[in-house]
Design a protein around this motif. Structure first.
Motif, mmCIF file in Angstrom:
data_model
loop_
_atom_site.group_PDB
_atom_site.id
_atom_site.type_symbol
_atom_site.label_atom_id
_atom_site.label_comp_id
_atom_site.label_asym_id
_atom_site.label_seq_id
_atom_site.Cartn_x
_atom_site.Cartn_y
_atom_site.Cartn_z
ATOM 1 N N TRP A 134 22.956 -8.356 20.865
ATOM 2 C CA TRP A 134 22.893 -8.095 22.303
ATOM 3 C C TRP A 134 23.516 -6.743 22.673
ATOM 4 N N MET A 135 24.461 -6.271 21.884
ATOM 5 C CA MET A 135 25.041 -4.952 22.173
ATOM 6 C C MET A 135 24.040 -3.834 21.900
ATOM 7 N N ARG A 136 23.256 -3.964 20.821
ATOM 8 C CA ARG A 136 22.209 -2.969 20.563
ATOM 9 C C ARG A 136 21.179 -2.977 21.688
ATOM 10 N N ALA A 137 20.818 -4.156 22.144
ATOM 11 C CA ALA A 137 19.855 -4.264 23.245
ATOM 12 C C ALA A 137 20.409 -3.619 24.499
ATOM 13 N N LEU A 138 21.673 -3.833 24.765
ATOM 14 C CA LEU A 138 22.321 -3.257 25.948
ATOM 15 C C LEU A 138 22.350 -1.738 25.875
ATOM 16 N N GLU A 139 22.662 -1.212 24.703
ATOM 17 C CA GLU A 139 22.731 0.237 24.532
ATOM 18 C C GLU A 139 21.362 0.896 24.698
ATOM 19 N N LYS A 140 20.314 0.219 24.197
ATOM 20 C CA LYS A 140 18.965 0.785 24.285
ATOM 21 C C LYS A 140 18.382 0.713 25.692
ATOM 22 N N ALA A 141 18.975 -0.104 26.538
ATOM 23 C CA ALA A 141 18.414 -0.328 27.873
ATOM 24 C C ALA A 141 18.665 0.831 28.834
ATOM 25 N N GLY A 142 19.589 1.728 28.484
ATOM 26 C CA GLY A 142 19.894 2.836 29.383
ATOM 27 C C GLY A 142 20.950 2.467 30.400
ATOM 28 N N GLU A 143 20.987 3.197 31.507
ATOM 29 C CA GLU A 143 22.059 3.047 32.483
ATOM 30 C C GLU A 143 21.724 2.120 33.645
ATOM 31 N N ASP A 144 20.464 1.758 33.808
ATOM 32 C CA ASP A 144 20.068 0.900 34.930
ATOM 33 C C ASP A 144 20.518 -0.535 34.653
ATOM 34 N N PRO A 145 21.408 -1.106 35.485
ATOM 35 C CA PRO A 145 21.906 -2.461 35.219
ATOM 36 C C PRO A 145 20.806 -3.519 35.252
ATOM 37 N N ARG A 146 19.722 -3.259 35.994
ATOM 38 C CA ARG A 146 18.611 -4.219 36.007
ATOM 39 C C ARG A 146 17.937 -4.270 34.641
ATOM 40 N N GLU A 147 17.745 -3.108 34.045
ATOM 41 C CA GLU A 147 17.164 -3.056 32.707
ATOM 42 C C GLU A 147 18.132 -3.639 31.670
ATOM 43 N N GLN A 148 19.412 -3.430 31.889
ATOM 44 C CA GLN A 148 20.414 -3.971 30.974
ATOM 45 C C GLN A 148 20.391 -5.494 30.967
ATOM 46 N N LEU A 149 20.291 -6.091 32.158
ATOM 47 C CA LEU A 149 20.228 -7.551 32.222
ATOM 48 C C LEU A 149 18.976 -8.075 31.523
ATOM 49 N N GLY A 150 17.857 -7.402 31.744
ATOM 50 C CA GLY A 150 16.629 -7.804 31.080
ATOM 51 C C GLY A 150 16.743 -7.730 29.575
ATOM 52 N N ALA A 151 17.411 -6.699 29.097
ATOM 53 C CA ALA A 151 17.594 -6.530 27.654
ATOM 54 C C ALA A 151 18.478 -7.622 27.074
ATOM 55 N N ILE A 152 19.507 -8.005 27.813
ATOM 56 C CA ILE A 152 20.403 -9.063 27.344
ATOM 57 C C ILE A 152 19.666 -10.397 27.284
ATOM 58 N N VAL A 153 18.853 -10.670 28.305
ATOM 59 C CA VAL A 153 18.075 -11.910 28.302
ATOM 60 C C VAL A 153 17.144 -11.943 27.090
ATOM 61 N N ALA A 154 16.475 -10.828 26.820
ATOM 62 C CA ALA A 154 15.580 -10.768 25.663
ATOM 63 C C ALA A 154 16.342 -11.024 24.369
ATOM 64 N N ALA A 155 17.518 -10.445 24.248
ATOM 65 C CA ALA A 155 18.324 -10.652 23.044
ATOM 66 C C ALA A 155 18.770 -12.101 22.922
ATOM 67 N N ASP A 156 19.095 -12.732 24.046
ATOM 68 C CA ASP A 156 19.577 -14.111 24.014
ATOM 69 C C ASP A 156 18.530 -15.097 23.497
ATOM 70 N N PHE A 157 17.255 -14.741 23.655
ATOM 71 C CA PHE A 157 16.207 -15.645 23.190
ATOM 72 C C PHE A 157 15.450 -15.091 21.983
ATOM 73 N N ASP A 158 16.041 -14.096 21.355
ATOM 74 C CA ASP A 158 15.536 -13.594 20.087
ATOM 75 C C ASP A 158 15.760 -14.672 19.021
ATOM 76 N N PRO A 159 14.838 -14.855 18.085
ATOM 77 C CA PRO A 159 15.042 -15.882 17.057
ATOM 78 C C PRO A 159 16.305 -15.684 16.238
ATOM 79 N N ARG A 160 16.802 -14.446 16.160
ATOM 80 C CA ARG A 160 18.044 -14.207 15.428
ATOM 81 C C ARG A 160 19.247 -14.751 16.177
ATOM 82 N N ALA A 161 19.085 -14.998 17.479
ATOM 83 C CA ALA A 161 20.172 -15.561 18.280
ATOM 84 C C ALA A 161 20.062 -17.071 18.391
ATOM 85 N N CYS A 162 18.822 -17.569 18.539
ATOM 86 C CA CYS A 162 18.674 -19.001 18.797
ATOM 87 C C CYS A 162 17.449 -19.593 18.113
ATOM 88 N N GLY A 163 17.098 -19.057 16.967
ATOM 89 C CA GLY A 163 15.999 -19.623 16.202
ATOM 90 C C GLY A 163 16.394 -20.950 15.571
#
Length: 213
Positions: free
Chosen positions: A81-110
């Motif tokens: 989730w930290m890599r996703a956050l870093e890649k999302a840039g500075e917009d907090p809306r994009e950051q939240l979206g990136a965190i959500v995507a990471a949270d449901f990545d199979p590496r997180a909850c497969g």
């Protein structure tokens, strides 16, 4: 001569890291096969194709091995989730979206990860070591989410960002539980989409950003 002297030390370090990695991965496989309670140094060593003495050398005890296995599980999730956050840039809306995507990545909850989370979480109140590891990583996660929500909700009432961070974590935890207990009733894609829709409805300014699948 300096290079000659340093090379064996480097090789020993690399070998030690490789053995530790073998044992941590084997511990996860053993938990999936035998459960947490029945996982032992012997089952882990057998799974890794190593002697039990090697497992004892690197982790001293079953509790030491399992505590480091939990730390490794958290570390891999945090890196995700930290890599996703870093890649999302500075917009907090994009950051939240990136965190959500990471949270449901199979590496997180497969299916090979969720049973590990719930096996350890079920023991948190009985193991001070497990609880300490969880608290360390959970606090960093909560702090990161709070910063994102604070950037998004500038001018909001005091404590609003912390509350939103808690709601978001509770929502993710709830879907992880559904995925673990009733995997046939919901899948990761649906859970991710539902999370995005909920956050977009809760905070309308997120619409068009957080709700993108």
């Amino acid at each position: 001569m300096a290079e000659t002297r340093s090379r064996p030390r480097k090789e020993r370090t690399e070998n030690a890291n490789r053995r530790r990695r073998q044992l941590l991965d084997a511990a996860k496989r053993s938990i999936l096969t035998h459960g947490l309670a029945r996982t032992t140094l012997a089952t882990v060593a057998d799974e890794a194709g190593l002697s039990q003495g090697v497992a004892v050398f690197y982790f001293k005890s079953k509790n030491g091995l399992l505590t480091e296995t939990l730390r490794d599980l958290y570390s891999q999730y945090e890196a995700l989730w930290m890599r996703a956050l870093e890649k999302a840039g500075e917009d907090p809306r994009e950051q939240l979206g990136a965190i959500v995507a990471a949270d449901f990545d199979p590496r997180a909850c497969g299916p090979k990860v969720l049973p590990l989370w719930f096996a350890f979480w079920g023991e948190l109140r009985f193991s001070a070591q497990y609880a300490e590891v969880a608290q360390e990583f959970d606090q960093r996660r909560r702090d990161a989410l709070t910063r994102v929500w604070s950037a998004l909700m500038q001018g909001a009432a005091p404590g609003a960002a912390e509350e939103l961070a808690d709601w978001m974590e509770t929502l993710t935890d709830g879907y992880w539980q559904h995925l673990h207990v009733a995997p046939g009733a919901i899948d990761r894609a649906r859970a991710e989409r539902a999370t995005r829709v909920f956050l977009g409805r809760m905070v309308p300014t997120l619409v068009g950003h957080i709700d993108r699948a």
